[in-house]
Design an enzyme around this catalytic site. Structure first.
Site, PDB file in Angstrom:
ATOM      1  N   ALA A 199       0.527  -1.117   0.102  1.00 24.99           N
ATOM      2  CA  ALA A 199      -0.119  -0.150   0.029  1.00 24.99           C
ATOM      3  C   ALA A 199       0.821   1.285   0.111  1.00 24.99           C
ATOM      4  CB  ALA A 199      -1.089  -0.010   1.185  1.00 24.99           C
ATOM      5  N   ALA A 200       2.208   1.126  -0.112  1.00 19.51           N
ATOM      6  CA  ALA A 200       2.910   2.533  -0.196  1.00 19.51           C
ATOM      7  C   ALA A 200       2.796   3.082  -1.456  1.00 19.51           C
ATOM      8  CB  ALA A 200       4.422   1.995   0.010  1.00 19.51           C
ATOM      9  N   GLY A 201       2.490   2.603  -2.763  1.00 19.64           N
ATOM     10  CA  GLY A 201       2.212   3.243  -3.720  1.00 19.64           C
ATOM     11  C   GLY A 201       0.923   3.691  -3.603  1.00 19.64           C
ATOM     12  N   ASP A 202      -0.251   3.084  -3.210  1.00 12.43           N
ATOM     13  CA  ASP A 202      -1.271   3.478  -3.067  1.00 12.43           C
ATOM     14  C   ASP A 202      -1.561   4.819  -2.308  1.00 12.43           C
ATOM     15  OD1 ASP A 202      -2.274   1.138  -4.790  1.00 12.43           O
ATOM     16  OD2 ASP A 202      -2.551  -0.059  -2.946  1.00 12.43           O
TER      17      ASP A 202
END
Length: 303
Positions: free
Chosen positions: A252-255
């Site tokens: 979820a870092a990119g999200d």
């Protein structure tokens, strides 16, 4: 008030942790198992909701299954203040599911079963056309069908809603789809899949960005993990470094980055300023375990 629209997937994430990620043909005993709320669309909606300002409203359009996971998700998203009129329940389908393997370095491997996500369609978008008309920005990913992605991008263009495409997971996209995109945000792997350029540094990122510009996309952000992000606007690019942190889980870092980017752009920040804001948010997410549970709130960015 400003409306920000997120369109995309929702998954129940089954997360297993290991010292090292299993190789092909290898069986390893997991150290821990947990069930997380995830899906790129839902993660990005939650990120936008937690990082928004008081004058922004977040709407989410998605397809959920006919099961207990759907109810759990809706309750959680409502608690973050996400507007859920566009979240459909598909009869006789399961909510999307992901199996996520995470190692001690925070790297992950993910397998996804689309479930109800595969049924999100242009019909749903037409029913929610008022959302596209109201929204200043729309953020979408590739965990629903390419037909649905194209339909959403067309509707956003029709209503002068600025579109952000996070082309994840990596997939081949037609020139027709790319021509509808205002801002694209691939990582290195996704940039390579779309452009054929192996991105490893600023020079190669510039070459990949040039490909997107030739498709008519004015703003390109290529995320480079711990190196930060390469930002190119109308052919002029620069590398914006990310804060140095001890990453333990990159799920979820990119999200988080994408949700934060949309919020910041809607506030009138320049693309470079918005990336700095998004880098800060995602750098907090990687220091925490989980998908939506790792996404920070706005007041935590200043701590």
């Amino acid at each position: 008030m400003s409306t920000l629209l997120v369109v995309g997937s929702a998954n129940a994430d089954h997360v297993l942790t290991f010292d090292d990620l299993p190789q092909a043909g290898e069986t390893l005993i997991s150290q821990q198992y947990r069930l997380e709320l995830g899906g790129k669309g839902a993660n990005q909606a939650v990120a936008a909701a937690r990082l928004r300002n008081a004058k922004q409203t977040i709407s989410f359009i998605s397809a959920l299954g006919d099961d207990s996971n759907a109810a759990m998700m809706r309750n959680s998203w409502a608690a973050d203040g996400i507007e859920l009129e566009g979240c459909y329940q598909i009869a006789d389908q399961s909510t999307g599911t992901a199996m996520i393997f995470v190692n001690q370095q925070g790297e992950n491997s993910i397998g996804v079963v689309p479930g109800a996500n595969a049924y999100l369609s242009a019909v749903h978008f037409q029913q929610q056309q008022a959302k596209f008309a109201q929204a200043s920005y729309m953020l979408i990913q590739l965990e629903t069908s390419l037909e649905s992605v194209k339909a959403a991008l067309q509707l956003a263009r029709q209503h002068q809603c600025i579109s952000l495409l996070n082309p994840a997971p990596a997939a081949m996209l037609s020139k027709e789809i790319l021509s509808l995109v205002d801002i694209i945000t691939p990582n290195e792997t996704e940039a390579y899949a779309l452009t054929g350029v192996e991105v490893s540094d600023q020079l190669s990122a510039s070459k990949a960005a040039d490909y997107f510009h030739r498709q008519g996309i004015n703003k390109v952000v290529i995320t480079l993990g711990s190196k930060g992000a390469y930002v190119s606007e109308q052919g002029k690019g620069q590398l914006i470094p990310a804060p140095i942190v001890n990453a333990i889980d990159t799920v979820a870092a990119g999200d988080t980055f994408n949700g934060a980017l949309m919020v910041a752009l809607d506030e009138g920040k320049s693309l470079q300023e918005a990336v700095i804001f998004a880098n800060k948010a995602s750098s907090i997410a990687v220091t925490r375990h989980g998908a939506q549970s790792s996404i920070p709130y706005r007041d935590q960015l200043n701590n």
